[in-house]
Scaffold this active site. Structure first.
Site, mmCIF file in Angstrom:
data_model
loop_
_atom_site.group_PDB
_atom_site.id
_atom_site.type_symbol
_atom_site.label_atom_id
_atom_site.label_comp_id
_atom_site.label_asym_id
_atom_site.label_seq_id
_atom_site.Cartn_x
_atom_site.Cartn_y
_atom_site.Cartn_z
ATOM 1 N N SER A 1 -6.283 4.646 9.378
ATOM 2 C CA SER A 1 -7.107 4.507 8.179
ATOM 3 C C SER A 1 -6.523 3.420 7.263
ATOM 4 C CB SER A 1 -7.152 5.864 7.458
ATOM 5 O OG SER A 1 -7.596 5.734 6.149
ATOM 6 N N HIS B 1 0.841 -1.200 0.000
ATOM 7 C CA HIS B 1 0.000 0.000 0.000
ATOM 8 C C HIS B 1 0.873 1.246 0.000
ATOM 9 C CE1 HIS B 1 -3.875 1.968 0.566
ATOM 10 N NE2 HIS B 1 -3.227 2.843 1.307
ATOM 11 N N ASP C 1 -13.816 3.558 8.489
ATOM 12 C CA ASP C 1 -12.783 4.352 7.810
ATOM 13 C C ASP C 1 -13.393 5.158 6.669
ATOM 14 O OD1 ASP C 1 -10.123 5.239 6.996
ATOM 15 O OD2 ASP C 1 -10.493 3.962 5.264
ATOM 16 N N LYS D 1 -8.002 -0.950 6.942
ATOM 17 C CA LYS D 1 -8.417 -1.586 5.687
ATOM 18 C C LYS D 1 -7.540 -2.792 5.384
ATOM 19 C CE LYS D 1 -8.024 2.254 3.262
ATOM 20 N NZ LYS D 1 -8.266 3.621 3.664
HETATM 21 N N1 URA Z 1 -4.791 6.707 2.409
HETATM 22 C C1 URA Z 1 -5.730 6.173 3.230
HETATM 23 O O1 URA Z 1 -6.250 5.084 2.992
HETATM 24 N N2 URA Z 1 -6.079 6.867 4.316
HETATM 25 C C2 URA Z 1 -5.544 8.059 4.644
HETATM 26 O O2 URA Z 1 -5.901 8.616 5.644
HETATM 27 C C3 URA Z 1 -4.573 8.614 3.768
HETATM 28 C C4 URA Z 1 -4.205 7.904 2.653
#
Ligand code: URA
Length: 434
Positions: free
Chosen positions: A183, A82, A161, A187
């Site tokens: 956040s 990510h 989120d 996920k």
């Molecule tokens: N990407 C995300 O998924 N959340 C954030 O807060 C910032 C970037």
């Protein structure tokens, strides 16, 4: 427990316990805490920060707000990657197929373009027919068959989120280290992975402008993973200039195709190989990182990463021929060149400005539900360090409507700095955390 008291205590820099954080998040998701109180809490967090314990509790609550995917029936180590968000950052579309081609199971829950940064889902959806709205059952089935699946965050996965991010976006509270860390990690941990490679961007085109902040964000995410026994490794990488040459959804898919055919830009190829190698190593497919690097490179050179992306496109309803025949991708109708006002060396290309220009032309969103134009964007003709003549083309703007091209052109013109002296080369991969 009164919500106002929790806001008060966070405002004054006190630590909240897990029960108090649960109260806030669970009630917010249920609709019992109104947006105005959550906004105040987010702003208090933006200024006061959070301890590692608080950020782990927050992440845990956000995971619990939805389902957790169980991938244990699929053999193999599940590793995702990510990025914290950048400009021209199409690495997921290259890294995930390379790692999957090497045998890693890659469950990839990706995001959409927001603000000046791009999103993997929008890039993929510029391929005709490509669907990212799969059910979790379809996600699991594709992972078992193909070893890689791209989906978006839904109401099923960490819905807290989704709700909090939308509020942060309109309350100037996105750029908070604990809020970004929770956040992203909520996920990722909900998708059933065993390990995670993070690309934490730093510089003009990233949320984190300073390396010290990027390091803190990386450490926080690595710590959240460690507390739930997941291996997490973070690379801190430069995002002062765009990555590669292409910025904009379909334009980036074209560059992805070239890169997977081993004809891509040097910076993009180098970063993708390193990220893929880290995934392969964390999946224990190669005994050493050096072996993992060789394997990632083999998967690039022998075309198996390219074929894997085509297989995924086919499985998700898209037309895989779009990777060979770019006329099948959405194409812009207008083009405008930006020329260098003087001879010299390109010493900076502000990625934030290039991203904002691309967003202005329709490649990104100002609000979460804005529609994007997949065809538009910017193609750089030069990168930092290159020598240019007066009048040489610095970049091209691709658009489908004249409406905001002037504004976008002004922004891009201002993004380039051409100096008489060649600037020192800046490293692309700055640090490894975890
Ligand atoms: N990407 C995300 O998924 N959340 C954030 O807060 C910032 C970037």
């Amino acid at each position: 427990m009164r919500t106002v008291d929790l806001i008060h205590r966070k405002r004054d820099g006190e630590e909240l316990d897990s029960e108090e954080i649960s109260h806030l998040i669970d009630d917010y998701v249920r609709g019992d805490v109104p947006d105005y109180q959550m906004s105040a809490f987010l702003m208090a967090t933006y200024f006061a920060g959070m301890t590692d314990r608080e950020v782990s509790s927050l992440t845990e609550c956000m995971i619990r707000s939805g389902e957790t995917v169980d991938l244990s029936s699929i053999p193999g180590v599940k590793v995702d990657k990510h990025s914290t968000g950048g400009v021209g950052d199409k690495t997921s579309l290259i890294v995930a197929p390379l790692a999957a081609a090497a045998g890693v199971i890659v469950p990839m829950v990706s995001g959409r373009a927001l603000g000046h940064t791009g999103g993997t889902l929008d890039k993929l959806e510029s391929i005709p027919g490509f669907r990212t709205d799969l059910t979790l059952e379809q996600f699991r089935a594709q992972l078992g068959e193909v070893g890689l699946c791209f989906i978006g965050q839904s109401d099923e996965l960490a819905p807290a989120d989704g709700k909090l991010y939308a509020l942060r976006d309109v309350t100037a509270t996105v750029e908070s280290i604990p809020l970004i860390a929770s956040s992203i990690m909520s996920k990722k941990l909900a998708e059933g992975l065993d390990a995670l490679v993070l690309d934490v961007k730093v510089g003009a085109g990233a949320f984190m402008k300073k390396q010290v902040d990027a390091r803190r964000l990386a450490q926080m995410m690595v710590g959240i993973g460690r507390r739930v026994d997941k291996r997490v490794q973070a690379l801190i990488t430069d995002m002062n200039q765009p990555l590669g040459y292409a910025v904009g959804n379909a334009l980036e898919v074209m560059e992805v195709s070239q890169t997977l055919m081993n004809q891509g830009p040097a910076d993009l190829t180098r970063l993708c190989l390193e990220l893929a190698a880290r995934m392969i190593h964390l999946a224990k497919i190669a005994p050493t990182l050096e072996d993992a690097r060789h394997l990632a490179e083999n998967k690039l050179v022998d075309g198996s990463g390219y074929r894997k992306l085509k297989e995924v496109i086919q499985a998700q309803g898209g037309n895989p021929q779009a990777l060979d025949k770019f006329e099948l991708l959405p194409n812009a109708t207008g083009m405008r060149e930006i020329a260098s006002p003087r001879a010299g060396y390109v010493s900076a290309i502000d990625a934030g400005d290039v991203g904002r220009a691309s967003t202005l032309m329709g490649a990104g969103r100002d609000r979460k539900d804005d529609r994007i134009d997949p065809a538009v964007g910017v193609i750089l003709e030069v990168k930092v360090g290159e020598k240019v003549d007066a009048g040489a083309v610095l970049c091209r703007l691709y658009y489908t409507s004249e409406e905001r091209v002037e504004e976008a052109a002004d922004l891009v013109e201002g993004a380039f700095r051409v100096s008489s002296q060649k600037a020192e080369d800046r490293a692309l991969i700055l640090e490894v955390v975890g």
